[in-house]
Design an enzyme around this catalytic site. Sequence first.
Site, PDB file in Angstrom:
ATOM      1  N   GLU A   1       0.892  -1.173   0.000  1.00 34.67           N
ATOM      2  CA  GLU A   1       0.000   0.000   0.000  1.00 34.67           C
ATOM      3  C   GLU A   1       0.914   1.202   0.000  1.00 34.67           C
ATOM      4  O   GLU A   1       1.587   1.493   0.994  1.00 34.67           O
ATOM      5  CB  GLU A   1      -0.909  -0.038   1.225  1.00 34.67           C
TER       6      GLU A   1
ATOM      7  N   CYS B   1      -1.540   9.126   2.913  1.00 34.17           N
ATOM      8  CA  CYS B   1      -1.438   8.659   1.525  1.00 34.17           C
ATOM      9  C   CYS B   1      -2.666   9.049   0.709  1.00 34.17           C
ATOM     10  O   CYS B   1      -2.581   9.243  -0.502  1.00 34.17           O
ATOM     11  CB  CYS B   1      -1.234   7.150   1.489  1.00 34.17           C
TER      12      CYS B   1
END
Length: 485
Positions: A252, A286
């Site tokens: 990720e 993110c």
Amino acid sequence: MSLLEESLWSSKININGWVQGTAGTRDVMEPATGNVLGSLGVASVQDVLRAATAAARAQVAWAAKKPEERAAVLRRAGDLWEEHTQEIQSWLIREAGSIPAKAGLETHTAAQECWEAAALPSHPHGEVLTSNEDRWSFARRRPAGVVSVIAPFNFPLILSIRSVAPALALGNAVLLKPDPRTAVCGGVALMRIFEEAGLPAGVLSLLPGGADVGAAVVEAPEVRVVSFTGSTAAGRKVGEAAARHLKRAHLELGGNSALIVLPGADLAKAASAGAFGSFMHQGQICMSTGRHFVHESLHDAYVDALSGKARNIPVGDPNTGQVALGPVIDEHQLGNIDHIVHASVMAGGRLAAGGTFDGLFYAPTVLADLALDNPAFKEEIFGPVAPVAAFADIDELIEKVNANEYGLSVGILGEVGMAMRIADRVHSGKIHINEQTVSDEANAPFGGVGASGTGSRFGGAAANIEAFTETQWLTMRPEIADYPF
């Protein structure tokens, strides 16, 4: 004694219990003040190898426990996050620079992750297959074995627990390598919670350290699965190393998420959503809104409204004042943010708000009049910066959104029918209609495409079982088969 009593963990790591790390110690710093909060043990490569060997031994007995026994540990861990919320939140505020609301989100989510994971041991772990032979045929899920979890600094608790909890629940042992800058709230806290919840020694190891330790937790022979959250550049290295050693890596990675403001959208609500998406936790997420695409009919008013919010957001030490933004994590991150802002202005962008800093406190910043090749649009800034550009029609918009290498999250604000048509054409792991780009729930799949990672590998029973188990084919006959030899 408190959960995080410093005498328990000071200058130590955890391998079958709290021991001295053979790579020395590291100061635990408070970014808002520069104060030293404590001392953390640092693991070496040899410590990792010892932990992996111990984990492989402990995993066999842990996987053999009844599903209800593993579930009970996870449920108790969930309860403990709630019981010790204030103490853990204090560390999130001081060590990670979190405002109290963000710290509360992390502890709340940690409890939810454990309670969701507690259901995994009793979830169906396979299926009955048809067969042309005179036999029963099954596909069953088995624990992968030893799982390495590498987590970053920005949401240190959530981004550790979302892999640690399901991996443990499914019968694996875990090597946890938190970012050393946030290794108390992202490592020690997890270790202590699971100790108190009754997890057997050796099933979870705590291994703070640098890049050498990160490489070691990937390459240790006992490790079968690596769960990594972090930058795209570091993720590529983890993926390459895992592939060399024939291991699965769930990655990720970074993002440069787009927020789309459609014609006719409520301007005040859109600016509020945009400010939250770009500025929450100093933009160190993110999923942060890294690109604002606003229809040309609203563009100028949106920039003005967003700039007004940026200029009025309180910034300061979240441990001592009522603020909306705290410090960025360190000088390196601050320098990177400021470099991109100034490079973007030099490339033709307009500084509509912000662009200044005091210590590690970077002012909420709005950049406008940006071309697609402007640094603020091309790069993941990981700071409180909102780059804005206009679009004229949907085809132009889709081309601009998809031109970026990242594909983590997209928010679309405005008329739902138009938003649905856009959602079918943009490349993104997550799409939120009439919401900004930052969102996560323990039972929802999470992940991105392109440079944002290898897809949804976290969240929900299906994703977690797929991530942290191996599929085994099992057949069974009533008696030994006849063969022609």
